[in-house]
Each structure stands twice: as structure tokens, then as C-alpha cells.
Design an enzyme around this catalytic site. Structure first.
Site, PDB file in Angstrom:
ATOM      1  N   ALA A   1      76.438  11.869  10.504  1.00 29.72           N
ATOM      2  CA  ALA A   1      76.894  10.555  10.980  1.00 29.72           C
ATOM      3  C   ALA A   1      78.386  10.397  10.693  1.00 29.72           C
ATOM      4  CB  ALA A   1      76.079   9.445  10.315  1.00 29.72           C
TER       5      ALA A   1
ATOM      6  N   ILE B   1      74.648   8.879  17.052  1.00 27.09           N
ATOM      7  CA  ILE B   1      74.126   9.782  16.035  1.00 27.09           C
ATOM      8  C   ILE B   1      72.839  10.459  16.525  1.00 27.09           C
ATOM      9  CG2 ILE B   1      73.470  10.023  13.605  1.00 27.09           C
ATOM     10  CD1 ILE B   1      76.475   9.126  14.286  1.00 27.09           C
TER      11      ILE B   1
ATOM     12  N   GLY C   1      70.823  21.825  48.926  1.00 25.76           N
ATOM     13  CA  GLY C   1      70.188  20.529  48.705  1.00 25.76           C
ATOM     14  C   GLY C   1      69.171  20.557  47.576  1.00 25.76           C
TER      15      GLY C   1
ATOM     16  N   GLU D   1      81.321  17.982  18.874  1.00 25.53           N
ATOM     17  CA  GLU D   1      81.857  18.886  17.833  1.00 25.53           C
ATOM     18  C   GLU D   1      83.347  19.155  18.027  1.00 25.53           C
ATOM     19  OE1 GLU D   1      79.642  19.425  15.599  1.00 25.53           O
ATOM     20  OE2 GLU D   1      77.860  19.018  16.801  1.00 25.53           O
TER      21      GLU D   1
HETATM   22  C1  LIG Z   1      75.126  12.784  23.319  1.00 25.01           C
HETATM   23  C2  LIG Z   1      76.078  12.701  22.180  1.00 25.01           C
HETATM   24  C3  LIG Z   1      75.663  13.070  20.914  1.00 25.01           C
HETATM   25  C4  LIG Z   1      76.534  12.927  19.818  1.00 25.01           C
HETATM   26  N1  LIG Z   1      76.066  13.235  18.554  1.00 25.01           N
HETATM   27  C5  LIG Z   1      76.845  12.899  17.491  1.00 25.01           C
HETATM   28  C6  LIG Z   1      76.316  13.025  16.159  1.00 25.01           C
HETATM   29  O1  LIG Z   1      75.189  13.468  15.937  1.00 25.01           O
HETATM   30  N2  LIG Z   1      77.103  12.646  15.122  1.00 25.01           N
HETATM   31  C7  LIG Z   1      78.361  12.145  15.303  1.00 25.01           C
HETATM   32  O2  LIG Z   1      79.011  11.807  14.325  1.00 25.01           O
HETATM   33  N3  LIG Z   1      78.888  12.012  16.570  1.00 25.01           N
HETATM   34  C8  LIG Z   1      78.158  12.382  17.650  1.00 25.01           C
HETATM   35  N4  LIG Z   1      78.664  12.241  18.922  1.00 25.01           N
HETATM   36  C9  LIG Z   1      80.010  11.708  19.098  1.00 25.01           C
HETATM   37  C10 LIG Z   1      81.012  12.777  19.492  1.00 25.01           C
HETATM   38  O3  LIG Z   1      81.232  13.653  18.425  1.00 25.01           O
HETATM   39  C11 LIG Z   1      82.290  12.035  19.928  1.00 25.01           C
HETATM   40  O4  LIG Z   1      81.992  11.382  21.160  1.00 25.01           O
HETATM   41  C12 LIG Z   1      83.449  12.989  20.087  1.00 25.01           C
HETATM   42  O5  LIG Z   1      83.871  13.438  18.818  1.00 25.01           O
HETATM   43  C13 LIG Z   1      84.648  12.321  20.778  1.00 25.01           C
HETATM   44  O6  LIG Z   1      84.967  11.131  20.157  1.00 25.01           O
HETATM   45  P1  LIG Z   1      85.113   9.808  21.057  1.00 25.01           P
HETATM   46  O7  LIG Z   1      83.940   9.701  21.934  1.00 25.01           O
HETATM   47  O8  LIG Z   1      85.404   8.693  20.122  1.00 25.01           O
HETATM   48  O9  LIG Z   1      86.382  10.078  21.964  1.00 25.01           O
HETATM   49  P2  LIG Z   1      87.900   9.761  21.574  1.00 25.01           P
HETATM   50  O10 LIG Z   1      88.219  10.316  20.260  1.00 25.01           O
HETATM   51  O11 LIG Z   1      88.154   8.321  21.813  1.00 25.01           O
HETATM   52  O12 LIG Z   1      88.654  10.625  22.688  1.00 25.01           O
HETATM   53  C14 LIG Z   1      88.811  10.178  24.045  1.00 25.01           C
HETATM   54  C15 LIG Z   1      89.611  11.244  24.808  1.00 25.01           C
HETATM   55  O13 LIG Z   1      90.913  11.396  24.215  1.00 25.01           O
HETATM   56  C16 LIG Z   1      91.126  12.766  23.860  1.00 25.01           C
HETATM   57  N5  LIG Z   1      91.911  12.809  22.632  1.00 25.01           N
HETATM   58  C17 LIG Z   1      91.688  12.116  21.487  1.00 25.01           C
HETATM   59  N6  LIG Z   1      92.625  12.425  20.589  1.00 25.01           N
HETATM   60  C18 LIG Z   1      93.448  13.352  21.154  1.00 25.01           C
HETATM   61  C19 LIG Z   1      94.607  14.074  20.719  1.00 25.01           C
HETATM   62  N7  LIG Z   1      95.107  13.933  19.480  1.00 25.01           N
HETATM   63  N8  LIG Z   1      95.181  14.907  21.588  1.00 25.01           N
HETATM   64  C20 LIG Z   1      94.679  15.094  22.829  1.00 25.01           C
HETATM   65  N9  LIG Z   1      93.592  14.442  23.302  1.00 25.01           N
HETATM   66  C21 LIG Z   1      92.995  13.596  22.478  1.00 25.01           C
HETATM   67  C22 LIG Z   1      89.727  13.349  23.657  1.00 25.01           C
HETATM   68  O14 LIG Z   1      89.745  14.756  23.824  1.00 25.01           O
HETATM   69  C23 LIG Z   1      88.963  12.636  24.768  1.00 25.01           C
HETATM   70  O15 LIG Z   1      89.223  13.287  25.992  1.00 25.01           O
HETATM   71  C24 LIG Z   1      77.847  12.441  20.026  1.00 25.01           C
HETATM   72  C25 LIG Z   1      78.276  12.115  21.320  1.00 25.01           C
HETATM   73  C26 LIG Z   1      77.406  12.231  22.377  1.00 25.01           C
HETATM   74  C27 LIG Z   1      77.891  11.824  23.750  1.00 25.01           C
END
Ligand SMILES: Cc1cc2nc3c(=O)[nH]c(=O)nc-3n(C[C@H](O)[C@H](O)[C@H](O)COP(=O)(O)OP(=O)(O)OC[C@H]3O[C@@H](n4cnc5c(N)ncnc54)[C@H](O)[C@@H]3O)c2cc1C
Length: 383
Positions: A122, A155, A340, A363
């Protein structure tokens, strides 16, 4: 992989049989219903898969990360969601194994290995994912306990799991920010609630949830490593394995897309020929096959670095980036090759097409992988 020992070969063979008998026949139905695969999970428990990388002396199978990656590839060829049930659980286990105190390892790893205590990682919050040091969940010391308040989102295993490696701030004012971070082994209990299940494009069947902590009281002996300030290091220790996990999922999805396309292209005829005899389709198949092979080699290289205990962010970044983009490209190409029918729920390629995009996000997004690779490239090649 030629250097597998007898135990590893046996495990891989039994995983292949399990997938053929118990996952392939039900995957599409359960996925379309977004139903949690309880029977599959029960069988994975029996097989010891929840302890895949946990040391044998603590009740696990003690497999090397490279063998574990092969298992994840095989599972993802059948149904990627099932790999997620294992992956985030084993990331939590790896964090406790690498960063936990001896008492924490002895207490939790045997329970994680049997799958009786299952869960995940988490980290993410509604306002931040990539920028983990911006988290707002706070743990405040209170005698022999900490009291935690905050919200985590997305999560995996959030509903079905009962224990999570939870990233918090113990000192939100600390500079640098990571000095004020810590990670806890947090079991569900009073003050730890699931506020909602999140609906998704794909990756169905596995639960993704928002978790809310309201004056959640946790004993101080659940602080991983026993000292504050190690939260980010714990997350990084887990994500090392996580990146190889996700790369291996990419290989599996890309491979299944290729297999489906190769088969269909020998069944479907247009203009009096099987479609693989049209050069436009043949070229796609060749590119798809190259992607699978290259993705697998990169993933194996990264997993081997983890086997040796070497620093692997460069290799894992490349593997994660390439293999997950391969999954996205191959699943789209498989859909095009199916015409299709590729858009029909009766064919597996529509599921691959919905599952693959998650891999470029989770990740560490692929944008971040590129930044990690470039940074290491410069560090390795100073002038
Ligand atoms: C189905 C699913 C399962 C998940 N499971 C888990 C889990 O078990 N545990 C957990 O903790 N999280 C989990 N996540 C969350 C996931 O790890 C995050 O969505 C991911 O790390 C991206 O974070 P964000 O969505 O806040 O995007 P943001 O950090 O807001 O990023 C938005 C965009 O900006 C880009 N960006 C951000 N910073 C930079 C930078 N410095 N330079 C260039 N580009 C940048 C990113 O690449 C992305 O394109 C899950 C997500 C999904 C969709």
C-alpha cells in the site's frame, strides 16, 4: 532455461499443469464477471505459491527470482489477474524478508508462505503515485503503539487480503522527505477499512481498492526494520522484485497474443489464402515474435541480477519498459489480425488488449523507467 534444478523443474511443470486444468477453462468467464477466483487461490495455496520466494527455513519454496519470473510469465499467458494476486503479496514478503527484524521475519514469513495471511503493498494515495515522498498518510507515536491516519488507493488485493506493507510518514516535516518515512506490516482491524472497490478497464477478478485508516492503532513492533526513516528503502526493496514481476507479466501477455495470432492466421482465409500468407500479416507475426524473445531475454537478465543480489535497477528498468510495451503492441496487433473477431468477447485477444495497458503504469510508469535507465547510463559512463 537450462540451469533449473530438479525442484524448480517440478514446480514449473506443476504450475503448467495447474494452469491448463484449473485456470484456462474458467479465466474468460471469471474475468468477464469480474469475479474473484477463490478456487484458483485455494489451489495456489496448496501448491505453496504464496511462499514462492520465501526462504525454505521459513516455510516457503525458496525459489530464485528468475524461476519465480518464469512462473509469473506462465500464469500471465493464461490470465494476468492471477499473477497480481501473487505479485503484490510476494512484494510484501520480500520487504519483510530483506528489511524486517529477525522477529518480524520469524513471525510473518511462515504465515505469508502458507497464504493464510495474504495481502499486498500500500503505497499509492489519491494525490500521489509516482512521487511517493509526497504521501500524506501519517503515523504518530503513542506509547508502545503508532496511530495511523490517511487513505491509500488502487491497492491490489485490498478487499480479499488481510495484511499490507503500508508506507507512511512519521515526520511530515522531515527534509529530505524520505527521512520522515516508514513502513508497517499492517493487518486489518479497527480503524482500517476498505472504503470502495475500484472498477477497471481490465485486470478484472483481482480486487483493487481504496483503504482508509482512521485512528488505526498498530503496535510499534510492526514497524519494518524497527526504526523510522526506512520507508522509502523498504518500498525500493519491494519494487526491485515488482519490476521483474511486471516485466514477466508483459512477456506472458505478449506471448499469448503471439500464440493466438499465429493460430488464427492459419485458420482464417481471405482471397483464397490463409491470412498468414499475406505479407502484411506475416510481417506483423515476425515483429511480434521478435518482441517476445527480446522481452524474455531482458526479463531473464534482470531476474538473474536479482538472483545474484546485484543492483538491478538498470536491467529491471529495461526489462519492465520493453516487455510491457511489447505486451501493449502485441495485444493490439493480435486484435488487428483477428479482424472483427478480435473485438469479440468470445476471443481472448480482447482481454489481452484490456489487460496490457496496466503494465506500462504499475511498479513505476514507463516514463519513470526511461528516466532511471538514462540516469544509470550516465552514472555508468562518466567522462
Ligand atoms: C490496476 C492497478 C493496480 C494498482 N495496484 C497498486 C498496489 O497494489 N499498490 C500501490 O501502492 N499502488 C498500486 N497502483 C497504483 C500505481 O502504482 C500508480 O497508478 C502508479 O505508480 C502511477 O501513479 P499515479 O497513478 O499517481 O500517476 P502520477 O504519478 O500522477 O503520474 C501521471 C503521469 O505523469 C508521469 N510522470 C509523473 N512524474 C513524472 C516525472 N518525474 N517525469 C516524467 N513523467 C512523470 C507518469 O509517468 C504518468 O504518465 C495500481 C494501479 C492500478 C491502475
Amino acid at each position: 532455461m537450462s540451469d533449473l534444478d530438479e525442484q524448480e523443474k517440478l514446480v514449473l511443470d506443476s504450475v503448467a499443469r495447474f494452469l491448463e486444468r484449473h485456470v484456462r477453462p474458467v479465466a474468460s468467464k471469471l474475468e468477464h464477471e469480474d469475479a474473484y477466483p477463490h478456487e484458483i487461490v485455494a489451489r495456489m495455496k496448496e501448491m505453496g505459491l504464496f511462499g514462492a520466494i520465501i526462504p525454505q527455513e521459513l516455510g516457503g519454496l525458496g525459489l530464485r527470482p528468475s524461476t519465480y519470473a518464469r512462473i509469473i510469465e506462465l500464469i500471465s499467458e493464461e490470465w494476468m489477474s492471477v499473477s497480481g494476486i501473487l505479485n503484490s503479496h510476494l512484494i510484501m514478503a520480500r520487504i519483510v524478508d530483506k528489511m524486517g527484524t529477525p522477529e518480524q521475519r520469524q513471525r510473518f514469513l511462515p504465515q505469508f508462505a502458507t497464504g493464510e495471511l495474504r495481502g499486498g503493498l500500500a503505497l499509492t494515495e489519491p494525490d500521489c503515485g509516482t512521487d511517493l515522498q509526497a504521501i500524506r498518510t501519517v503515523a504518530r507515536r503513542d506509547g508502545d503503539d503508532y496511530i495511523i491516519n490517511g487513505t491509500k488507493t488502487w491497492i491490489s488485493n485490498g478487499i480479499e487480503g488481510s495484511c499490507f506493507a503500508l508506507l507512511v510518514k512519521t515526520n511530515p516535516a522531515a527534509e529530505p522527505r524520505h527521512h520522515g518515512m516508514a513502513m508497517f506490516i499492517a493487518e486489518k482491524g479497527p480503524g482500517f477499512t476498505v472504503s470502495r472497490k475500484l472498477e477497471k478497464l481490465g485486470y478484472k477478478g483481482i480486487d483493487s481498492a481504496e483503504l482508509v485508516f482512521t485512528d488505526y492503532r498498530i503496535p510499534a513492533n510492526r514497524l519494518i526494520g524497527g526504526v523510522e526513516g526506512k520507508g522509502l528503502a523498504c518500498a525500493i526493496a519491494g519494487l526491485e522484485l515488482g519490476r521483474v514481476n511486471v516485466a514477466a507479466r508483459g512477456v506472458g501477455v505478449a506471448k499469448r497474443a503471439l500464440d493466438e495470432a499465429v493460430r488464427y492466421s492459419q485458420q482464417r482465409k481471405t482471397f483464397g489464402k490463409f491470412i498468414h500468407e499475406h505479407q502484411a500479416i506475416a510481417l506483423k507475426l515476425a515483429d511480434m515474435a521478435v518482441r517476445v524473445e527480446a522481452a524474455r531475454l531482458l526479463t531473464e537478465k534482470a531476474a538473474r541480477a536479482l538472483d545474484r543480489g546485484d543492483r538491478s535497477d538498470y536491467e529491471a528498468g529495461m526489462a519492465k519498459l520493453f516487455a510491457t510495451e511489447a505486451a501493449v503492441e502485441n495485444s493490439l496487433e493480435a486484435m488487428r489480425i483477428h479482424g472483427g473477431y478480435g473485438y469479440s468477447k468470445e476471443f481472448v485477444v480482447e482481454r489481452l488488449y484490456r489487460d496490457a495497458p496496466l503494465l506500462v503504469i504499475g511498479e513505476g510508469t514507463n516514463e519513470i523507467q526511461r528516466l532511471v535507465i538514462a540516469k544509470r547510463l550516465i552514472e555508468k559512463n562518466p567522462i
